[in-house]
Design a protein around this motif. Structure first.
Motif, PDB file in Angstrom:
ATOM      1  N   ARG A 123       0.826  -1.210   0.000  1.00 26.26           N
ATOM      2  CA  ARG A 123       0.000   0.000   0.000  1.00 26.26           C
ATOM      3  C   ARG A 123       0.857   1.254   0.000  1.00 26.26           C
ATOM      4  NH1 ARG A 123      -5.092  -0.085   3.782  1.00 26.26           N
ATOM      5  NH2 ARG A 123      -5.265   1.939   2.750  1.00 26.26           N
ATOM      6  N   ARG A 124       1.979   1.209   0.715  1.00 26.99           N
ATOM      7  CA  ARG A 124       2.891   2.367   0.695  1.00 26.99           C
ATOM      8  C   ARG A 124       3.467   2.553  -0.701  1.00 26.99           C
ATOM      9  NH1 ARG A 124       3.333   6.413   2.813  1.00 26.99           N
ATOM     10  NH2 ARG A 124       5.556   6.478   3.126  1.00 26.99           N
ATOM     11  N   ALA A 125       3.788   1.448  -1.373  1.00 24.54           N
ATOM     12  CA  ALA A 125       4.328   1.526  -2.732  1.00 24.54           C
ATOM     13  C   ALA A 125       3.276   2.073  -3.705  1.00 24.54           C
ATOM     14  CB  ALA A 125       4.801   0.155  -3.190  1.00 24.54           C
ATOM     15  N   MET A 126       2.011   1.834  -3.405  1.00 22.70           N
ATOM     16  CA  MET A 126       0.933   2.336  -4.260  1.00 22.70           C
ATOM     17  C   MET A 126       0.595   3.784  -3.946  1.00 22.70           C
ATOM     18  SD  MET A 126      -1.610  -0.908  -4.763  1.00 22.70           S
ATOM     19  CE  MET A 126      -2.037  -1.038  -3.050  1.00 22.70           C
ATOM     20  N   HIS A 130       0.646   6.777   5.588  1.00 15.58           N
ATOM     21  CA  HIS A 130       0.604   6.016   6.837  1.00 15.58           C
ATOM     22  C   HIS A 130      -0.756   6.189   7.507  1.00 15.58           C
ATOM     23  CE1 HIS A 130       5.124   6.405   6.617  1.00 15.58           C
ATOM     24  NE2 HIS A 130       4.946   5.103   6.712  1.00 15.58           N
ATOM     25  N   GLN A 131      -1.284   7.416   7.462  1.00 13.57           N
ATOM     26  CA  GLN A 131      -2.547   7.693   8.127  1.00 13.57           C
ATOM     27  C   GLN A 131      -3.707   6.938   7.483  1.00 13.57           C
ATOM     28  OE1 GLN A 131      -2.698   9.623  11.038  1.00 13.57           O
ATOM     29  NE2 GLN A 131      -4.625   8.517  11.105  1.00 13.57           N
ATOM     30  N   GLU A 132      -3.727   6.837   6.159  1.00 17.53           N
ATOM     31  CA  GLU A 132      -4.792   6.106   5.480  1.00 17.53           C
ATOM     32  C   GLU A 132      -4.778   4.632   5.861  1.00 17.53           C
ATOM     33  OE1 GLU A 132      -5.069   8.761   1.372  1.00 17.53           O
ATOM     34  OE2 GLU A 132      -3.693   7.051   1.460  1.00 17.53           O
ATOM     35  N   ILE A 133      -3.594   4.053   5.883  1.00 22.75           N
ATOM     36  CA  ILE A 133      -3.471   2.644   6.247  1.00 22.75           C
ATOM     37  C   ILE A 133      -3.872   2.447   7.710  1.00 22.75           C
ATOM     38  CG2 ILE A 133      -1.892   0.672   6.409  1.00 22.75           C
ATOM     39  CD1 ILE A 133      -0.206   2.083   4.197  1.00 22.75           C
ATOM     40  N   ALA A 134      -3.428   3.377   8.557  1.00 17.89           N
ATOM     41  CA  ALA A 134      -3.755   3.288   9.982  1.00 17.89           C
ATOM     42  C   ALA A 134      -5.262   3.370  10.198  1.00 17.89           C
ATOM     43  CB  ALA A 134      -3.045   4.404  10.748  1.00 17.89           C
ATOM     44  N   ASN A 135      -5.931   4.252   9.482  1.00 17.94           N
ATOM     45  CA  ASN A 135      -7.384   4.383   9.618  1.00 17.94           C
ATOM     46  C   ASN A 135      -8.082   3.090   9.201  1.00 17.94           C
ATOM     47  OD1 ASN A 135      -7.047   7.001  10.479  1.00 17.94           O
ATOM     48  ND2 ASN A 135      -7.563   7.914   8.510  1.00 17.94           N
ATOM     49  N   ASP A 136      -7.613   2.474   8.126  1.00 18.69           N
ATOM     50  CA  ASP A 136      -8.221   1.229   7.661  1.00 18.69           C
ATOM     51  C   ASP A 136      -8.014   0.082   8.653  1.00 18.69           C
ATOM     52  OD1 ASP A 136      -9.047   2.538   5.410  1.00 18.69           O
ATOM     53  OD2 ASP A 136      -7.507   1.686   4.089  1.00 18.69           O
ATOM     54  N   SER A 142       1.912   5.815  13.845  1.00 20.59           N
ATOM     55  CA  SER A 142       3.256   5.372  14.239  1.00 20.59           C
ATOM     56  C   SER A 142       3.361   3.850  14.229  1.00 20.59           C
ATOM     57  CB  SER A 142       3.643   5.930  15.609  1.00 20.59           C
ATOM     58  OG  SER A 142       2.734   5.492  16.589  1.00 20.59           O
ATOM     59  N   ARG A 143       2.262   3.147  14.544  1.00 17.66           N
ATOM     60  CA  ARG A 143       2.282   1.683  14.496  1.00 17.66           C
ATOM     61  C   ARG A 143       2.452   1.207  13.048  1.00 17.66           C
ATOM     62  NH1 ARG A 143       4.315  -2.720  15.839  1.00 17.66           N
ATOM     63  NH2 ARG A 143       2.998  -4.548  15.605  1.00 17.66           N
TER      64      ARG A 143
END
Length: 160
Positions: A123-126, A130-136, A142-143
């Motif tokens: 997902r980072r490569a796409m 970080h915040q979008e992934i964290a919300n999902d 930070s995690r």
């Protein structure tokens, strides 16, 4: 009164003495492209040197007006470039990757599927933040950064 055709050395000295102040002022005018605007300002000042009249104001104030002109010109140029880029159409069709590239990508993706939290790297490569992934995932930003770092380390160790 006729203006001399040769720029006096005192003008050049004034310009050099005011370079630090000019950089600071331009940084406040435009953060992006500040060095380019400074260079354009110096060019304008050298072309318009005969327009400077010490009786009408300070050299710094005159230089700031040159910087404003340069910043305005810079904004116009960058806006036109942006508009042109938006109007360009992307070529239709698909370009197949070269076979070695495809094989290498397949190997990396296979490793990622075996790495815990490899989807974070994908997902980072796409381009996900970080915040979008964290919300999902329902965790902190930070995690996600920690998980990304761990997954990268695992992937590097597997590749070695």
């Amino acid at each position: 009164m006729t203006t001399p055709s040769v720029r006096p050395a005192s003008f050049d000295r004034l310009l050099l003495d005011h370079m630090d102040a000019l950089r600071r002022r331009v940084w406040r005018l435009t953060r992006h492209g500040a060095e380019e605007v400074v260079a354009d300002t110096v060019e304008l000042a050298l072309r318009r040197w005969a327009n400077f009249d010490p009786e009408k104001g300070t050299f710094y104030r005159w230089l700031v007006w040159q910087a404003r002109d340069a910043a305005r010109n810079y904004r116009k140029v960058t806006e036109k470039v942006w508009e042109m880029e938006q109007q360009e159409e992307l070529p239709s069709g698909r370009v197949e990757p070269a076979q070695p590239d495809h094989a290498q990508l397949s190997a990396v993706l296979a490793h990622l599927s075996g790495v815990k939290d490899g989807d974070v790297l994908l997902r980072r490569a796409m381009g996900d933040t970080h915040q979008e992934i964290a919300n999902d995932r329902g965790v902190s930003r930070s995690r996600i950064q920690q998980l990304e770092k761990e997954a990268r380390g695992k992937l590097v160790r597997r590749a070695a």
